[in-house]
Design a protein around this motif. Structure first.
Motif, PDB file in Angstrom:
ATOM      1  N   GLU A  50       5.930   9.861   0.960  1.00  0.00           N
ATOM      2  CA  GLU A  50       6.058   8.456   0.560  1.00  0.00           C
ATOM      3  C   GLU A  50       6.055   7.602   1.830  1.00  0.00           C
ATOM      4  N   ILE A  51       4.995   6.831   1.986  1.00  0.00           N
ATOM      5  CA  ILE A  51       4.764   6.058   3.205  1.00  0.00           C
ATOM      6  C   ILE A  51       4.541   4.597   2.840  1.00  0.00           C
ATOM      7  N   GLU A  52       5.089   3.702   3.667  1.00  0.00           N
ATOM      8  CA  GLU A  52       4.875   2.269   3.475  1.00  0.00           C
ATOM      9  C   GLU A  52       4.189   1.682   4.712  1.00  0.00           C
ATOM     10  N   PHE A  53       3.125   0.917   4.474  1.00  0.00           N
ATOM     11  CA  PHE A  53       2.380   0.247   5.531  1.00  0.00           C
ATOM     12  C   PHE A  53       2.517  -1.260   5.327  1.00  0.00           C
ATOM     13  N   THR A  54       3.004  -1.962   6.343  1.00  0.00           N
ATOM     14  CA  THR A  54       3.084  -3.426   6.286  1.00  0.00           C
ATOM     15  C   THR A  54       2.317  -3.985   7.473  1.00  0.00           C
ATOM     16  N   LEU A  55       1.398  -4.894   7.195  1.00  0.00           N
ATOM     17  CA  LEU A  55       0.607  -5.528   8.247  1.00  0.00           C
ATOM     18  C   LEU A  55       0.949  -7.009   8.316  1.00  0.00           C
ATOM     19  N   LYS A  56       1.243  -7.478   9.531  1.00  0.00           N
ATOM     20  CA  LYS A  56       1.559  -8.891   9.741  1.00  0.00           C
ATOM     21  C   LYS A  56       0.577  -9.493  10.737  1.00  0.00           C
ATOM     22  N   ASP A  57       0.149 -10.709  10.439  1.00  0.00           N
ATOM     23  CA  ASP A  57      -0.715 -11.430  11.360  1.00  0.00           C
ATOM     24  C   ASP A  57       0.095 -11.781  12.602  1.00  0.00           C
ATOM     25  N   ARG A  58      -0.423 -11.427  13.777  1.00  0.00           N
ATOM     26  CA  ARG A  58       0.339 -11.627  15.023  1.00  0.00           C
ATOM     27  C   ARG A  58       0.531 -13.099  15.350  1.00  0.00           C
ATOM     28  N   ASN A  59      -0.389 -13.946  14.948  1.00  0.00           N
ATOM     29  CA  ASN A  59      -0.293 -15.369  15.282  1.00  0.00           C
ATOM     30  C   ASN A  59       0.683 -16.116  14.375  1.00  0.00           C
ATOM     31  N   THR A  60       0.705 -15.764  13.102  1.00  0.00           N
ATOM     32  CA  THR A  60       1.528 -16.515  12.136  1.00  0.00           C
ATOM     33  C   THR A  60       2.794 -15.770  11.724  1.00  0.00           C
ATOM     34  N   GLY A  61       2.819 -14.457  11.928  1.00  0.00           N
ATOM     35  CA  GLY A  61       3.958 -13.657  11.473  1.00  0.00           C
ATOM     36  C   GLY A  61       3.941 -13.413   9.969  1.00  0.00           C
ATOM     37  N   ARG A  62       2.865 -13.826   9.304  1.00  0.00           N
ATOM     38  CA  ARG A  62       2.772 -13.716   7.850  1.00  0.00           C
ATOM     39  C   ARG A  62       2.342 -12.303   7.448  1.00  0.00           C
ATOM     40  N   THR A  63       2.978 -11.765   6.401  1.00  0.00           N
ATOM     41  CA  THR A  63       2.579 -10.470   5.864  1.00  0.00           C
ATOM     42  C   THR A  63       1.286 -10.641   5.078  1.00  0.00           C
ATOM     43  N   VAL A  64       0.253  -9.907   5.486  1.00  0.00           N
ATOM     44  CA  VAL A  64      -1.039 -10.013   4.813  1.00  0.00           C
ATOM     45  C   VAL A  64      -1.369  -8.748   4.020  1.00  0.00           C
ATOM     46  N   TYR A  65      -0.569  -7.706   4.232  1.00  0.00           N
ATOM     47  CA  TYR A  65      -0.817  -6.453   3.516  1.00  0.00           C
ATOM     48  C   TYR A  65       0.485  -5.656   3.462  1.00  0.00           C
ATOM     49  N   ASP A  66       0.759  -5.095   2.286  1.00  0.00           N
ATOM     50  CA  ASP A  66       1.906  -4.196   2.151  1.00  0.00           C
ATOM     51  C   ASP A  66       1.571  -3.175   1.069  1.00  0.00           C
ATOM     52  N   CYS A  67       1.720  -1.910   1.415  1.00  0.00           N
ATOM     53  CA  CYS A  67       1.414  -0.848   0.461  1.00  0.00           C
ATOM     54  C   CYS A  67       2.448   0.263   0.596  1.00  0.00           C
ATOM     55  N   ARG A  68       2.994   0.668  -0.534  1.00  0.00           N
ATOM     56  CA  ARG A  68       3.922   1.801  -0.568  1.00  0.00           C
ATOM     57  C   ARG A  68       3.293   2.873  -1.441  1.00  0.00           C
ATOM     58  N   ASP A  69       2.924   3.981  -0.825  1.00  0.00           N
ATOM     59  CA  ASP A  69       2.197   5.058  -1.488  1.00  0.00           C
ATOM     60  C   ASP A  69       3.129   6.260  -1.623  1.00  0.00           C
ATOM     61  N   ASP A  70       3.375   6.674  -2.855  1.00  0.00           N
ATOM     62  CA  ASP A  70       4.339   7.735  -3.148  1.00  0.00           C
ATOM     63  C   ASP A  70       3.623   8.853  -3.900  1.00  0.00           C
ATOM     64  N   ARG A  71       3.612  10.050  -3.320  1.00  0.00           N
ATOM     65  CA  ARG A  71       2.913  11.170  -3.953  1.00  0.00           C
ATOM     66  C   ARG A  71       3.779  12.426  -3.974  1.00  0.00           C
ATOM     67  N   LYS A  72       3.556  13.217  -5.029  1.00  0.00           N
ATOM     68  CA  LYS A  72       4.272  14.489  -5.179  1.00  0.00           C
ATOM     69  C   LYS A  72       3.277  15.510  -5.682  1.00  0.00           C
ATOM     70  N   ARG A  73       3.390  16.728  -5.162  1.00  0.00           N
ATOM     71  CA  ARG A  73       2.480  17.787  -5.585  1.00  0.00           C
ATOM     72  C   ARG A  73       3.213  19.115  -5.541  1.00  0.00           C
ATOM     73  N   THR A  74       3.015  19.924  -6.575  1.00  0.00           N
ATOM     74  CA  THR A  74       3.543  21.281  -6.547  1.00  0.00           C
ATOM     75  C   THR A  74       2.593  22.115  -5.704  1.00  0.00           C
ATOM     76  N   ASP A  75       3.027  22.387  -4.485  1.00  0.00           N
ATOM     77  CA  ASP A  75       2.109  22.999  -3.522  1.00  0.00           C
ATOM     78  C   ASP A  75       2.906  23.656  -2.406  1.00  0.00           C
ATOM     79  N   GLU A  76       2.825  24.978  -2.326  1.00  0.00           N
ATOM     80  CA  GLU A  76       3.561  25.702  -1.293  1.00  0.00           C
ATOM     81  C   GLU A  76       2.992  25.466   0.095  1.00  0.00           C
ATOM     82  N   SER A  77       1.748  24.986   0.178  1.00  0.00           N
ATOM     83  CA  SER A  77       1.143  24.769   1.494  1.00  0.00           C
ATOM     84  C   SER A  77       1.688  23.515   2.165  1.00  0.00           C
ATOM     85  N   GLY A  78       2.423  22.672   1.428  1.00  0.00           N
ATOM     86  CA  GLY A  78       3.090  21.537   2.046  1.00  0.00           C
ATOM     87  C   GLY A  78       2.456  20.197   1.726  1.00  0.00           C
TER      88      GLY A  78
END
Length: 199
Positions: free
Chosen positions: A154-182
């Protein structure tokens, strides 16, 4: 047609038991993401909410995520500037938050599974022509008890414009898998989806 629908439903239910994913995303429709080549890593942190003893977190979840992200960006001709590199060439600051990266192993008692498998039949019509048709046949499988490992990312990516400080992108991606390989495969796909989204 009904039999085919039942078969598809059974297959979807069996897949749903092993894989799950959810994603919440905000993307500024007016921001020109296609022009972005360099992104500056302003912050990277591990903020877990699952501290149970049975959950085995990665030994360095932030670094592992950064490795996957750098690889995904390089494949798309993008560059992640990481301190001590300066932010001068980047228009966006990335705040990367790893909420969960690890595995949970548990014992599953013996269980019975009901599945369907296609069986082909042939018959002749009144003119002697052969017709082949397929019918789903019910099959019951007895499974022994076993240890099952679920991998989580589960990873969250937030992107902010360096000039304005405004958030232009935010995504929280949450995944689960039954998998012994990791969880590496999920982590790579999360990173690739994030980079492909910046178009």
């Amino acid at each position: 047609m009904k039999k085919l629908f039942v078969l598809l439903l059974v297959l979807l239910m069996s897949v749903a038991n092993t894989v799950s994913a959810s994603k919440s995303r905000f993307k500024d429709p007016n921001y020109k993401f296609s022009n972005i080549t360099n992104i500056y890593l302003a912050e990277a942190a591990y903020k877990p909410y699952d501290n149970s003893e049975d959950f085995r977190a990665d030994s360095d979840p932030v670094q592992r995520t950064l490795n996957a992200l750098r690889t995904a960006m390089a494949k798309n001709n993008k560059y992640l500037a990481v301190p001590p590199d300066g932010p001068e060439k980047a228009r966006l600051d990335l705040i990367l938050t790893v909420h969960r990266l690890g595995t949970f192993t548990y014992w599953r008692e013996p269980w019975t599974e009901e599945t369907y498998e296609n069986k082909k039949y042939e018959k002749k019509d009144k003119h002697g022509n052969k017709t082949t048709y397929t019918v789903p046949v019910r099959k019951v499988i007895q499974h022994p008890g076993k240890w099952i490992t679920d991998a989580y990312a589960e990873i969250e990516f937030t992107l902010k414009d360096r000039n304005t400080g405004r958030t232009v992108y935010d995504c929280r991606d949450d995944r689960k898998r039954t998998d012994e390989s990791g969880y590496d495969g999920m982590l790579n796909r999360i990173s690739a989806d994030f980079v492909n989204d910046l178009k």
